[in-house]
Motif scaffolding. Structure first.
Motif, PDB file in Angstrom:
ATOM      1  N   LEU A 629       0.801  -1.043  -0.019  1.00  0.00           N
ATOM      2  CA  LEU A 629       0.326  -0.095  -0.067  1.00  0.00           C
ATOM      3  C   LEU A 629       0.830   1.241  -0.050  1.00  0.00           C
ATOM      4  CD1 LEU A 629      -1.597  -2.124   2.427  1.00  0.00           C
ATOM      5  CD2 LEU A 629      -3.173  -0.787   1.346  1.00  0.00           C
ATOM      6  N   SER A 630       0.468   2.075  -1.021  1.00  0.00           N
ATOM      7  CA  SER A 630       1.598   3.426  -1.008  1.00  0.00           C
ATOM      8  C   SER A 630       0.640   4.364  -0.436  1.00  0.00           C
ATOM      9  CB  SER A 630       1.689   3.831  -2.604  1.00  0.00           C
ATOM     10  OG  SER A 630       2.149   4.867  -2.657  1.00  0.00           O
ATOM     11  N   VAL A 639      -0.125   3.179  11.637  1.00  0.00           N
ATOM     12  CA  VAL A 639      -1.055   3.052  10.625  1.00  0.00           C
ATOM     13  C   VAL A 639      -1.899   1.452  11.146  1.00  0.00           C
ATOM     14  CG1 VAL A 639      -2.024   2.378   8.333  1.00  0.00           C
ATOM     15  CG2 VAL A 639      -0.106   4.261   8.713  1.00  0.00           C
ATOM     16  N   HIS A 640      -2.998   1.660  11.212  1.00  0.00           N
ATOM     17  CA  HIS A 640      -3.697   0.438  11.845  1.00  0.00           C
ATOM     18  C   HIS A 640      -4.651  -0.173  10.598  1.00  0.00           C
ATOM     19  CE1 HIS A 640      -3.354   1.819  16.178  1.00  0.00           C
ATOM     20  NE2 HIS A 640      -3.152   2.760  15.496  1.00  0.00           N
ATOM     21  N   GLN A 658       4.124   1.057  11.329  1.00  0.00           N
ATOM     22  CA  GLN A 658       4.713   2.348  11.615  1.00  0.00           C
ATOM     23  C   GLN A 658       4.829   3.128  10.149  1.00  0.00           C
ATOM     24  OE1 GLN A 658       4.700   4.188  14.374  1.00  0.00           O
ATOM     25  NE2 GLN A 658       5.755   5.945  13.157  1.00  0.00           N
ATOM     26  N   HIS A 659       4.382   4.263   9.959  1.00  0.00           N
ATOM     27  CA  HIS A 659       4.653   5.069   8.930  1.00  0.00           C
ATOM     28  C   HIS A 659       5.685   6.339   9.171  1.00  0.00           C
ATOM     29  CE1 HIS A 659       3.872   7.790   5.637  1.00  0.00           C
ATOM     30  NE2 HIS A 659       3.053   6.596   4.857  1.00  0.00           N
ATOM     31  N   GLN A 664       5.310   6.621   1.548  1.00  0.00           N
ATOM     32  CA  GLN A 664       5.759   5.357   1.955  1.00  0.00           C
ATOM     33  C   GLN A 664       4.855   4.021   1.648  1.00  0.00           C
ATOM     34  OE1 GLN A 664       6.773   5.302   5.984  1.00  0.00           O
ATOM     35  NE2 GLN A 664       7.279   3.020   6.282  1.00  0.00           N
ATOM     36  N   THR A 665       5.661   2.988   1.020  1.00  0.00           N
ATOM     37  CA  THR A 665       4.721   1.855   0.775  1.00  0.00           C
ATOM     38  C   THR A 665       4.862   0.863   2.002  1.00  0.00           C
ATOM     39  OG1 THR A 665       5.392   1.837  -1.530  1.00  0.00           O
ATOM     40  CG2 THR A 665       4.773  -0.408  -0.573  1.00  0.00           C
ATOM     41  N   LEU A 666       3.684   0.426   2.704  1.00  0.00           N
ATOM     42  CA  LEU A 666       3.463  -0.646   3.646  1.00  0.00           C
ATOM     43  C   LEU A 666       3.211  -1.906   3.144  1.00  0.00           C
ATOM     44  CD1 LEU A 666       1.827   1.708   6.470  1.00  0.00           C
ATOM     45  CD2 LEU A 666       4.344   1.326   6.091  1.00  0.00           C
TER      46      LEU A 666
END
Length: 698
Positions: A629-630, A639-640, A658-659, A664-666
């Motif tokens: 996810l971007s 981020v939850h 954590q962002h 950022q890509t999670l």
């Protein structure tokens, strides 16, 4: 002669050769009354009637009556089985003149025009009477006049039996929960009071098919049931109020289909809302904003053996720890903190429950015909509320209105904000404006107030009754994507039910306008974005794809006008879904361009367009094991993420990533044993919440 004989043998269909017709009694159709007219059937051959070889083929009626839509007409067999012929059709037209109800007709009675001369498919399933019973006995034509001021006369009627019998649809299984209701002796359900019935719910869990032959495993017990609704009672597909009862007919709490235990429920027909989504969508959005709103589940209903279609089983608005969580009030709460809450009041028509209350001393926003605003007691009810409680809640609302109307209304300490939860008013505003609810703010409008010790301010909501929102109203600008719903009086100043002056006055406060704008910056990028809402509609359409076909088979309304559908009317279910999505896009565009206020004082973490559900935000999609996810955030933040199936059920517990700020890509890792299908990933960071639609590959 030979040619003539040959012609005469081929011309009549076989059913005419064996057709047997019986005439019934005549008489007056009395006003606001159920009227019955009998026909004695004897010597029927064969005696047993079914849907395959021999049974009831047609019913012919001649009756006079002004305002045909007041009438509900049914045929009742000797064993008590009913078949609906017509209900609520014909508008203000008059009479049924030589009207023949038969399954072989090409036009449904709902698409006809009074006096309905000719052949029509019955509105319900007339073939239910062909249930292998002995057809000899007393048959009843039941004509119910549902409204005052009109009466009529049954001039003649007859029933014909033959070997082209009427058939009916029988539900065997569903991907939705199945609700089965049986009234005593198939008794008709009145507007009030509730009558006793048995109810069973078959629900084997998400992804497991439900069969009519399965045990009643989600609920199996007694209920009280009555008709519910105001305008919606004119529709042939009725909505119902339910109360779960024990064996002594006392209220009995129980959880239904993943919803918390309670005894008060409703089955909403959504007859005019052919997307079958408007109510659930509105309630889900309000809950996403952080407020309690009724939980609801789509179900299929069978009543007294007759399939009724897709319904919404929904929590009714009520004081309860799992619903409107305010302090309980008793008759002894007459002073101190106990007197200050909790109350539920509403602005609504006088029909239905309640009705007692008081008239506001402040005129509505538009009062060209002397209209007033009337507040009704809901909790405590108008029967149980005592005089000190009446005086208190009336004085509190009056203080709020006085402060709002006064010269210092915008003062944060002494003005309107002293009395109300401003955030609740703002979020209620967005549900009504995004849906352009033509009934918004003026009907089915609830407010509640808890004790001072528990907050004590007047809260706007919960939201309720959105079937003619989301563009589904052809009057008072209801289907227009432009214009404010709270300015209803600009379009329909002569309507009896107007909107309190509150909203126009609140919009005169720069601080309120700025809060509205700031909240829009959050919601418009997440749950009110077209992408999120389109994904919601597509997911629901996929879930209802099977059941909607059955629903519109027994209620063939696609492509036809049902009050108050705007034109053009889609001819398919997918067309209804597309129309809803198109309205959402247009409405969002107008709101985004016309939202009042400034961003002064906002502290909104930015989310780029991809993070609000754009298909490029999640990849790969469809996924197999992990999802990238971007996401853009202005500042570092956790981020939850939670994963839900298409029913809204949690299938993977919360994961916190954590962002670090910026783009950022999670990486979200999914459970290995997830079945293929549609999913919703709920993402939350700070005050921002949005949902990403995902598809699991085979």
């Amino acid at each position: 002669m030979k040619n003539f004989l040959f012609f005469s043998i081929l011309l009549p269909p076989f059913s005419i050769l064996t057709a047997q017709t019986f005439s019934g009694s005549t008489g007056i159709v009395h006003d606001v009354q159920t009227n019955t007219f009998s026909a004695i059937v004897s010597g029927l051959s064969p005696a047993n009637i079914d849907t395959n070889t021999f049974g009831l083929e047609s019913v012919r009626i001649n009756l006079t009556h002004t305002w045909d839509s007041d009438l509900d007409i049914r045929i009742i067999a000797p064993d008590g089985t009913q078949g609906m012929l017509s209900s609520g059709n014909g508008g203000s037209g008059d009479d049924y003149t030589n009207t023949v109800f038969t399954d072989t007709a090409s036009t449904n009675i709902g698409n006809g025009n009074s006096p309905f001369t000719g052949y029509f498919k019955p509105q319900g399933q007339m073939g239910l009477v062909n249930n292998n019973q002995n057809g000899n006995g007393t048959w009843i034509l039941q004509v119910t006049d549902m409204a005052a001021q009109d009466s009529g006369m049954v001039l003649s009627w007859s029933i014909t039996f033959g070997n082209n019998p009427a058939t009916y649809f029988s539900l065997s299984s569903s991907n939705l929960p199945i609700v089965i209701i049986n009234t005593l002796n198939s008794q008709s359900i009145p507007d009030s009071p509730k009558i006793q019935a048995d109810m069973g719910i078959i629900y084997n869990g998400f992804g497991v098919r439900n069969y009519m032959t399965d045990p009643w495993n989600n609920y199996n017990g007694r209920i009280g049931i009555e008709l519910r609704g105001s305008s919606s009672q004119m529709f042939p597909k009725k909505s119902y109020g339910l109360e779960l009862w024990d064996t002594m007919n006392w209220p009995h709490n129980a959880p239904l289909i993943n919803m918390p235990s309670e005894n008060d429920w409703a089955l909403i027909a959504n007859y005019s809302d052919k997307s079958l989504m408007n109510n659930k969508l509105s309630y889900d959005l309000s809950r996403e904003m952080g407020w309690w709103a009724p939980r609801a589940e789509n179900v299929e209903v069978v009543l007294n053996g007759e399939y009724q279609g897709v319904y919404l089983l929904v929590e009714k608005i009520k004081r309860d720890s799992n619903r409107v969580n305010i302090a309980p009030m008793t008759i002894t709460n007459t002073s101190g903190d106990a007197l200050t809450g909790g109350y539920i009041i509403k602005i609504d028509k006088g029909t239905g429950t309640g009705g007692g209350g008081w008239t506001s001393p402040f005129a509505p926003a538009s009062a060209t015909s002397g209209q007033t605003i009337f507040f009704q007691y809901d909790t405590p009810s108008d029967v149980t509320i005592n005089i000190p409680q009446q005086a208190y809640i009336q004085a509190y609302v009056d203080s709020f209105e006085t402060a709002l109307a006064g010269p210092n209304f915008a003062n944060p300490n002494t003005g309107y904000a002293k009395y109300i939860d401003v955030n609740s008013f703002i979020d209620y505003f967005f549900v009504n404006e995004m849906s352009h609810n033509v009934d918004g703010y003026r009907l089915s409008t609830y407010l509640f107030k808890d004790r001072y010790s528990r907050g004590g301010k007047l809260v706007m909501g919960p939201v309720w009754d959105y079937d003619i929102s989301w563009g589904n109203a052809n009057y008072c600008n209801g289907n227009n994507t432009a214009g404010w719903a709270y300015q209803f009086g600009n379009y329909c100043s002569g309507d009896y039910w107007q909107i309190p002056f509150w909203w126009d006055r609140l919009m005169q406060d720069p601080a309120f306008r700025d809060k509205v704008r700031c909240r829009w910056e959050e919601l418009s990028q997440t749950i009110l974005s077209p992408t999120y809402l389109h994904n919601y509609c597509d997911s629901m359409a996929l879930y209802l794809n099977e059941s909607e076909q059955r629903n519109f088979f027994v209620w063939p309304t696609l492509g036809t006008y049902v009050w108050p559908n705007p034109s053009p009317i889609p001819t398919t279910y997918q067309g209804e879904v597309d129309e809803l999505k198109n309205f959402i896009t247009g409405r969002y565009t107008w709101l985004d361009a016309n939202m009042p206020g400034t961003l002064n004082g906002c502290n909104v973490a930015g989310v780029n367009e991809n993070s609000s559900g754009n298909s490029d935000a999640a990849f790969p999609n469809p996924f197999t094991g992990t999802v990238n996810l971007s996401i853009y955030l202005r500042d570092p933040a956790p981020v939850h993420m939670e994963l839900y199936n298409s029913l809204g059920q949690l299938v993977q517990p919360e994961v916190v990533l954590q962002h670090n700020g910026g783009t950022q890509t999670l990486v979200f890792k999914t459970e290995e044993d997830l079945p293929a299908g549609m999913y919703l990933l709920r993402i939350r960071t700070g005050n921002l919440v949005w949902t990403q639609e995902l598809s699991k590959a085979e």
